[in-house]
Design a protein around this motif. Structure first.
Motif, PDB file in Angstrom:
ATOM      1  N   LEU A 287       0.883   5.619  -0.076  1.00 28.22           N
ATOM      2  CA  LEU A 287      -0.390   6.339   0.000  1.00 28.22           C
ATOM      3  C   LEU A 287      -1.468   5.610  -0.800  1.00 28.22           C
ATOM      4  N   TYR A 288      -1.102   5.184  -1.988  1.00 28.97           N
ATOM      5  CA  TYR A 288      -2.037   4.456  -2.853  1.00 28.97           C
ATOM      6  C   TYR A 288      -2.524   3.172  -2.174  1.00 28.97           C
ATOM      7  N   LEU A 289      -1.576   2.396  -1.650  1.00 27.14           N
ATOM      8  CA  LEU A 289      -1.952   1.143  -0.979  1.00 27.14           C
ATOM      9  C   LEU A 289      -2.778   1.408   0.283  1.00 27.14           C
ATOM     10  N   LYS A 290      -2.488   2.501   0.971  1.00 27.12           N
ATOM     11  CA  LYS A 290      -3.262   2.848   2.173  1.00 27.12           C
ATOM     12  C   LYS A 290      -4.700   3.200   1.798  1.00 27.12           C
ATOM     13  N   ILE A 291      -4.874   3.908   0.697  1.00 30.85           N
ATOM     14  CA  ILE A 291      -6.223   4.237   0.228  1.00 30.85           C
ATOM     15  C   ILE A 291      -6.986   2.948  -0.086  1.00 30.85           C
ATOM     16  N   LEU A 292      -6.347   2.042  -0.810  1.00 26.97           N
ATOM     17  CA  LEU A 292      -7.002   0.770  -1.132  1.00 26.97           C
ATOM     18  C   LEU A 292      -7.365  -0.005   0.131  1.00 26.97           C
ATOM     19  N   LEU A 293      -6.480   0.012   1.109  1.00 32.06           N
ATOM     20  CA  LEU A 293      -6.747  -0.674   2.375  1.00 32.06           C
ATOM     21  C   LEU A 293      -7.925  -0.019   3.105  1.00 32.06           C
ATOM     22  N   ASN A 294      -7.945   1.311   3.120  1.00 29.51           N
ATOM     23  CA  ASN A 294      -9.058   2.019   3.754  1.00 29.51           C
ATOM     24  C   ASN A 294     -10.386   1.698   3.071  1.00 29.51           C
ATOM     25  N   ILE A 295     -10.387   1.644   1.752  1.00 25.22           N
ATOM     26  CA  ILE A 295     -11.593   1.299   1.018  1.00 25.22           C
ATOM     27  C   ILE A 295     -12.020  -0.122   1.358  1.00 25.22           C
ATOM     28  N   ASP A 296     -11.045  -1.027   1.377  1.00 29.98           N
ATOM     29  CA  ASP A 296     -11.330  -2.429   1.692  1.00 29.98           C
ATOM     30  C   ASP A 296     -11.942  -2.580   3.085  1.00 29.98           C
ATOM     31  N   GLU A 297     -11.484  -1.759   4.011  1.00 27.05           N
ATOM     32  CA  GLU A 297     -11.993  -1.809   5.382  1.00 27.05           C
ATOM     33  C   GLU A 297     -13.271  -0.984   5.556  1.00 27.05           C
ATOM     34  N   GLY A 298     -13.667  -0.270   4.505  1.00 26.11           N
ATOM     35  CA  GLY A 298     -14.890   0.526   4.579  1.00 26.11           C
ATOM     36  C   GLY A 298     -14.715   1.874   5.247  1.00 26.11           C
ATOM     37  N   ASP A 299     -13.493   2.318   5.421  1.00 28.22           N
ATOM     38  CA  ASP A 299     -13.227   3.613   6.047  1.00 28.22           C
ATOM     39  C   ASP A 299     -13.037   4.655   4.937  1.00 28.22           C
ATOM     40  N   PHE A 300     -14.160   5.116   4.391  1.00 31.79           N
ATOM     41  CA  PHE A 300     -14.121   6.000   3.237  1.00 31.79           C
ATOM     42  C   PHE A 300     -13.658   7.411   3.595  1.00 31.79           C
ATOM     43  N   LYS A 301     -13.886   7.821   4.824  1.00 28.84           N
ATOM     44  CA  LYS A 301     -13.420   9.144   5.254  1.00 28.84           C
ATOM     45  C   LYS A 301     -11.892   9.194   5.224  1.00 28.84           C
ATOM     46  N   LYS A 302     -11.246   8.170   5.790  1.00 26.47           N
ATOM     47  CA  LYS A 302      -9.773   8.127   5.757  1.00 26.47           C
ATOM     48  C   LYS A 302      -9.274   7.979   4.326  1.00 26.47           C
ATOM     49  N   ALA A 303     -10.000   7.209   3.516  1.00 28.98           N
ATOM     50  CA  ALA A 303      -9.609   7.034   2.115  1.00 28.98           C
ATOM     51  C   ALA A 303      -9.637   8.378   1.395  1.00 28.98           C
TER      52      ALA A 303
ATOM     53  N   GLN B  66      -1.408  -5.892  10.018  1.00 27.69           N
ATOM     54  CA  GLN B  66       0.039  -5.797   9.813  1.00 27.69           C
ATOM     55  C   GLN B  66       0.347  -4.906   8.611  1.00 27.69           C
ATOM     56  N   GLN B  67      -0.470  -5.026   7.562  1.00 25.35           N
ATOM     57  CA  GLN B  67      -0.267  -4.185   6.392  1.00 25.35           C
ATOM     58  C   GLN B  67      -0.386  -2.710   6.779  1.00 25.35           C
ATOM     59  N   LYS B  68      -1.378  -2.389   7.564  1.00 15.20           N
ATOM     60  CA  LYS B  68      -1.588  -1.007   8.018  1.00 15.20           C
ATOM     61  C   LYS B  68      -0.381  -0.516   8.814  1.00 15.20           C
ATOM     62  N   ASN B  69       0.134  -1.356   9.700  1.00 14.18           N
ATOM     63  CA  ASN B  69       1.304  -0.966  10.500  1.00 14.18           C
ATOM     64  C   ASN B  69       2.509  -0.656   9.619  1.00 14.18           C
ATOM     65  N   TYR B  70       2.749  -1.528   8.642  1.00 11.02           N
ATOM     66  CA  TYR B  70       3.891  -1.298   7.746  1.00 11.02           C
ATOM     67  C   TYR B  70       3.691  -0.037   6.905  1.00 11.02           C
ATOM     68  N   LEU B  71       2.481   0.165   6.391  1.00  8.46           N
ATOM     69  CA  LEU B  71       2.223   1.364   5.595  1.00  8.46           C
ATOM     70  C   LEU B  71       2.366   2.620   6.437  1.00  8.46           C
TER      71      LEU B  71
ATOM     72  N   LYS C 206       3.190  -5.230   1.355  1.00 13.24           N
ATOM     73  CA  LYS C 206       2.656  -5.980   0.210  1.00 13.24           C
ATOM     74  C   LYS C 206       2.514  -7.461   0.556  1.00 13.24           C
ATOM     75  N   ILE C 207       3.483  -7.990   1.277  1.00  8.02           N
ATOM     76  CA  ILE C 207       3.408  -9.389   1.701  1.00  8.02           C
ATOM     77  C   ILE C 207       2.242  -9.577   2.663  1.00  8.02           C
ATOM     78  N   SER C 208       2.049  -8.632   3.560  1.00  6.28           N
ATOM     79  CA  SER C 208       0.911  -8.705   4.487  1.00  6.28           C
ATOM     80  C   SER C 208      -0.407  -8.655   3.732  1.00  6.28           C
ATOM     81  N   ALA C 209      -0.479  -7.858   2.682  1.00  8.12           N
ATOM     82  CA  ALA C 209      -1.699  -7.790   1.869  1.00  8.12           C
ATOM     83  C   ALA C 209      -1.959  -9.129   1.189  1.00  8.12           C
ATOM     84  N   ILE C 210      -0.912  -9.741   0.690  1.00 10.19           N
ATOM     85  CA  ILE C 210      -1.047 -11.054   0.045  1.00 10.19           C
ATOM     86  C   ILE C 210      -1.536 -12.085   1.049  1.00 10.19           C
TER      87      ILE C 210
END
Length: 141
Positions: free
Chosen positions: A95-111, A76-81, A66-70
């Motif tokens: 899992l929820y935060l990982k989905i949001l991160l995947n969406i943010d990065e445009g990786d919809f398949k992983k999301a 780093q956020q991905k590594n911690y998740l 969460k701190i890495s996301a901020i």
């Protein structure tokens, strides 16, 4: 005499272990305190210190993500998740935060893949599943 010496050594070791446990617990709580005060630098310090003594504390890793996301540090956020999910593959917040991160990065398949897992394990955050599904579909177009 030897019985007393053994007793005092045992008592000393017990105190050492119990105070060490209390100190470890305190690192996490100190991290939470600073996180809630928006002092992320101090919070990070205490969560990292907690991990030194308790390498399997998924909650410390989750707060570090969460701190890495901020701090906008997606790598780093991905590594911690990922670490949280290795320790507990059913951690729905991770899992929820990982989905949001995947969406943010445009990786919809992983999301989508993570969203399927999330749907199977969610208990507290199930209300967010539909929102996630909409985000994945809308952003995919």
């Amino acid at each position: 005499m030897k019985k007393y010496l053994n007793f005092f050594v045992l008592l000393f070791l017990f105190n050492l272990v119990s105070s060490s446990y209390a100190a470890n617990f305190d690192y996490f709580n100190q991290g939470i305190k600073f996180f809630n005060q928006n002092d992320y630098k101090e919070a990070k310090y205490y969560f990292e210190k907690d991990i030194v003594f308790n390498t399997k504390n998924e909650k410390s890793y989750l707060y570090l993500s969460k701190i890495s996301a901020i701090n906008k540090d997606n790598s780093q956020q991905k590594n911690y998740l990922d670490t949280v999910l290795v320790l507990n593959p059913k951690n729905e917040e991770a899992l929820y935060l990982k989905i949001l991160l995947n969406i943010d990065e445009g990786d919809f398949k992983k999301a989508q893949e993570t969203n399927l897992i999330f749907g199977k394990v969610c208990k507290d955050l199930c209300s967010k599943k539909n929102d996630l599904s909409k985000m994945i579909i809308i952003d995919k177009k």
